[in-house]
Design a protein around this motif. Structure first.
Motif: not given
Length: 146
Positions: A71, A76, A80, A102-103, A106-107, A119-120
Motif C-alpha cells: 500500500s 491509493r 485508482c 479501494t477505500y 484498503s484494510w 485488499p487493493w
C-alpha cells in the motif's frame, strides 16, 4: 485469480480484475498508457513494474506486512487512476467507483472470505502481473505501420 480471455484477434485480449465484489474487464494499449500519464504525470508501465518489483522483495514476511508494504508503493489515488485507465472504456466507469472500492478494501482482512474482497494493493499486483504476461505473450505480434 485473474483470467485472460483469448480471441481470434491479437488486439482483442481482455483481462479482468476483481475489486470489492465487482469484476472489471481491462486491457492495455498506448491509449491506456497516455490516459494514465495525462491524469498522473506517471508512466503506467513503470508504476506496474514498481508493484511487481516491490512484491518480489516480500517473500519472507507475513500477509499483513505484505499488504502494508504494497500500500506504500504508490498512493491509493494513483492506484485508482491505474484501475480507471485500464478498465474497459466502453462501460465508462467513473473514477469515484474505484475510489470507493479501494477505500472499502484498503484494510487488511483478518480472515479470507473470498477472492472478491482482496485488499487493493494485492489486486494491483495481480493486475501488474497480468499486464506483464500479456505484453510478453504479444511481443512477437508485428507492429502496425504508422
Amino acid at each position: 485469480t485473474i483470467k485472460l480471455w483469448h480471441s481470434n484477434s491479437h488486439t482483442a485480449n481482455i483481462m479482468e480484475f476483481k475489486l470489492c465484489y465487482k469484476t472489471y474487464p481491462f486491457s492495455v494499449s498506448l491509449a491506456t498508457c497516455k490516459r494514465f500519464t495525462d491524469a498522473t504525470g506517471l508512466d503506467l508501465h513503470t508504476v506496474l513494474m514498481d508493484y511487481i518489483h516491490a512484491y518480489s522483495q516480500l517473500s519472507d514476511i507475513g500477509e499483513l506486512e505484505k499488504v502494508n508494504a504494497m500500500s506504500k508503493v504508490y498512493s491509493r489515488g494513483v492506484a485508482c487512476q491505474v484501475f480507471y485507465a485500464l478498465s474497459n472504456r466502453e462501460k465508462e466507469i467513473p473514477l469515484a467507483e474505484f475510489e470507493d472500492a479501494t477505500y472499502r478494501v484498503s484494510w487488511f482482512r483478518t480472515e479470507v472470505i473470498d477472492e472478491m474482497s482482496e485488499p487493493w494493493p494485492l489486486v494491483m499486483v495481480a493486475v501488474a502481473m497480468d499486464v506483464n504476461n500479456y505484453i510478453n505473450q504479444n511481443l512477437h505480434v508485428k507492429k502496425k505501420d504508422i
